[in-house]
Structures are given as C-alpha cells and as structure tokens.
Design an enzyme around this catalytic site. Structure first.
Site, PDB file in Angstrom:
ATOM      1  N   HIS A 114      28.557  -1.507 -45.339  1.00  0.00           N
ATOM      2  CA  HIS A 114      27.922  -2.471 -44.604  1.00  0.00           C
ATOM      3  C   HIS A 114      27.586  -1.906 -43.136  1.00  0.00           C
ATOM      4  O   HIS A 114      27.564  -3.048 -42.359  1.00  0.00           O
ATOM      5  CB  HIS A 114      28.998  -3.778 -44.499  1.00  0.00           C
ATOM      6  CG  HIS A 114      28.895  -4.567 -45.688  1.00  0.00           C
ATOM      7  ND1 HIS A 114      27.887  -5.251 -46.225  1.00  0.00           N
ATOM      8  CD2 HIS A 114      29.939  -4.593 -46.728  1.00  0.00           C
ATOM      9  CE1 HIS A 114      28.270  -5.907 -47.427  1.00  0.00           C
ATOM     10  NE2 HIS A 114      29.507  -5.435 -47.801  1.00  0.00           N
ATOM     11  N   ARG A 140      34.700   3.960 -47.789  1.00  0.00           N
ATOM     12  CA  ARG A 140      34.154   2.954 -48.849  1.00  0.00           C
ATOM     13  C   ARG A 140      32.507   3.251 -48.947  1.00  0.00           C
ATOM     14  O   ARG A 140      31.777   3.283 -48.023  1.00  0.00           O
ATOM     15  CB  ARG A 140      34.106   1.475 -48.034  1.00  0.00           C
ATOM     16  CG  ARG A 140      33.656   0.697 -49.121  1.00  0.00           C
ATOM     17  CD  ARG A 140      34.078  -0.947 -48.850  1.00  0.00           C
ATOM     18  NE  ARG A 140      33.281  -1.516 -47.828  1.00  0.00           N
ATOM     19  CZ  ARG A 140      33.386  -2.521 -47.295  1.00  0.00           C
ATOM     20  NH1 ARG A 140      33.983  -3.697 -48.051  1.00  0.00           N
ATOM     21  NH2 ARG A 140      33.024  -3.368 -46.213  1.00  0.00           N
ATOM     22  N   ASP A 193      32.686  15.732 -51.604  1.00  0.00           N
ATOM     23  CA  ASP A 193      32.373  17.221 -50.982  1.00  0.00           C
ATOM     24  C   ASP A 193      32.432  17.446 -49.519  1.00  0.00           C
ATOM     25  O   ASP A 193      32.620  18.608 -49.070  1.00  0.00           O
ATOM     26  CB  ASP A 193      31.311  17.610 -51.683  1.00  0.00           C
ATOM     27  CG  ASP A 193      30.855  17.896 -53.293  1.00  0.00           C
ATOM     28  OD1 ASP A 193      32.146  17.991 -53.527  1.00  0.00           O
ATOM     29  OD2 ASP A 193      29.913  17.709 -53.560  1.00  0.00           O
ATOM     30  N   GLU A 224      36.552  -7.847 -55.542  1.00  0.00           N
ATOM     31  CA  GLU A 224      35.860  -8.775 -54.727  1.00  0.00           C
ATOM     32  C   GLU A 224      34.782  -9.562 -55.299  1.00  0.00           C
ATOM     33  O   GLU A 224      33.850  -9.889 -54.733  1.00  0.00           O
ATOM     34  CB  GLU A 224      35.071  -8.122 -53.472  1.00  0.00           C
ATOM     35  CG  GLU A 224      34.371  -6.618 -53.867  1.00  0.00           C
ATOM     36  CD  GLU A 224      33.657  -5.898 -52.772  1.00  0.00           C
ATOM     37  OE1 GLU A 224      33.848  -6.426 -51.678  1.00  0.00           O
ATOM     38  OE2 GLU A 224      33.292  -4.838 -53.005  1.00  0.00           O
ATOM     39  N   ASP A 280      33.701 -11.125 -49.950  1.00  0.00           N
ATOM     40  CA  ASP A 280      32.770 -11.345 -51.255  1.00  0.00           C
ATOM     41  C   ASP A 280      33.411 -12.110 -52.340  1.00  0.00           C
ATOM     42  O   ASP A 280      32.611 -12.729 -53.002  1.00  0.00           O
ATOM     43  CB  ASP A 280      32.673  -9.703 -51.687  1.00  0.00           C
ATOM     44  CG  ASP A 280      31.466  -9.223 -50.794  1.00  0.00           C
ATOM     45  OD1 ASP A 280      30.309  -9.870 -50.739  1.00  0.00           O
ATOM     46  OD2 ASP A 280      31.424  -7.951 -50.428  1.00  0.00           O
TER      47      ASP A 280
END
Length: 253
Positions: A42, A67, A81, A145, A171
């Site tokens: 977000h 996230r 990675d 969520e 959410d």
C-alpha cells in the site's frame, strides 16, 4: 531469534514502515522493536528502496520483514533474494494460497523457489549457508484479511511452513461490506474465530494494531495475541505532532 519465538508462541512486537527513508528506520530502532515490516502493498516503496530499508533494519539489530505486494512468485522471490528475514503475505484466503506462499520462499524439494544469487546468498559466496537458513529461519506470515480466510482458517494453519497469522482489520471489515468498521459484532466474531483456530493449532495469533495508543496494544496482548504490529511510522509522527499542537492551541485560548 524471531523464528523461535513464533514456534514457541512467545510475544514479539514490531511495527510498520511506509516511508522509504533510512532515518525513519534508525529512529524506530531506538524504541526497541524486534522487527519492522516494510509495506510494499500500500505504499510507493519500490524494490531498490526496499533493499536499502532491509539493510538498515538488519544493521540496527532488528529482523526485516516485507509485506509483499501480492502472493506471487517473483514478488516474493525478489525480496527474499534481497535478504529479507521473512514475508507477510496479503490476502491469503485458502490452503492452496498458503501453500503457494511457502513454495515461493522455500527451495526444492520443500518448495518451488527459483535459485538465484544476490545479497541474501552473499553474492554467490554463501549459497549453502543461505539454503540451510531458509529452511530453518525464514519467516512466513499469512495475513488474514478476508472473510473467506476466516472460513478457511484451519486449513490455512495446517500448511507446513506457515509460521503464524496477522489479522488485517481494515480489509477484513471491507470484505464483509463495512470497510473500517472493524468493531462491529460480526467482524469481531470473525476475528474471534481466527484467534480460536490459532489456539487450537498452537500458531501465533497476530494483529496489526493501527492506533499509536499503547493501551490498544496491551488489550491485544491481554486477549492472547503473540505476533503484534504496533502502529505505523506516520501515526507515531502525526499523532505526537497533532497532540502537541492541540495542547498548544488550547493553551492559547
């Protein structure tokens, strides 16, 4: 070690990074958080900025979680990675989606992650060590969520490699048609279902406490949350600024 705390269902508290500046991480580090989560879902944080933030978080003796933008192979592979200590995967709604997240973090034969050499693998010098580390220490958190996730919570928790959950209240309430109204009885009932399932499977019950008021965090600790995200960088900044200015304005009246 964060992984050990999750496996033993011990309390661990971190916070959320939305501003792509190393100084924000350095300031947050003075508070004593065990981990910080870089939000790439977000925010405008891109991969280059995420790499810098991962490095800064780890240099300040915290675990760096990300996230990711979505439960997708390349999105997960890239941040791993880059050296992330683990991921929080949004919108996990089923056992199959939980398994996908594990597959994208773990190398064969456990998972399906493609093998590349970058920062996490010591730029090609420490692949064997990293391969062992991924199996033993990489953290995978399923974000709960959506009401479908609540309905499938026991199946999600049954997936080997899922280290815990974190409820996304905004959410979740949105998926029930009432975005942001997460104190409604029906939304609270859904959250309780998640808590009870986590207790049954002895998996961390996590929650993102949006407010910067520490009493809100304490109430989640009291109800049994063990994986807690405490507020967001911009709320810590904004709430203190607003509180101070409101007091000053009151004093001038």
């Amino acid at each position: 070690m964060l992984k050990n705390k999750l496996q033993n269902n011990q309390l661990t508290v971190g916070s959320w990074i939305t501003m792509g500046n190393a100084s924000v991480v350095e300031v947050m580090a003075t508070a004593g958080f065990e981990w910080l989560c870089i939000d790439m879902e977000h925010t405008s944080i891109d991969l280059s900025t995420a790499k810098m933030l991962i490095t800064t978080i780890q240099a300040n003796n915290m675990k760096a979680l990300v996230r990711v933008s979505k439960n997708e192979e390349v999105a997960i592979k890239k941040v791993m990675d880059m050296g992330a200590d683990g991921i929080i995967v949004p919108m996990v709604k089923s056992k199959e989606e939980a398994q996908m997240a594990v597959d994208f973090v773990k190398y064969p034969p456990t998972g399906k992650r493609g093998v590349g050499l970058y920062r996490a693998q010591g730029y090609g010098t420490k692949f064997e060590e990293y391969k062992k580390w991924v199996e033993e220490e990489a953290v995978i958190i399923a974000q709960i969520e959506h009401i479908e996730a609540v309905e499938n919570i026991e199946e999600i928790l049954s997936v080997e490699g899922i280290d815990g959950t974190i409820v996304g209240p905004y959410d979740l309430s949105g998926s029930m048609g009432v975005p942001g109204d997460y104190f409604r009885d029906d939304v609270q009932e859904a959250i309780i279902r998640v808590k009870n399932a986590c207790k049954k499977y002895n998996k961390p019950y996590g929650f993102h406490v949006i407010e910067s008021d520490p009493s809100k965090l304490q109430s989640r600790i009291d109800e049994g949350c063990t994986f807690l995200a405490y507020s967001v960088d911009f709320f810590f900044l904004g709430d203190m600024a607003r509180e101070g200015m409101n007091k000053i304005k009151e004093g001038l009246k």
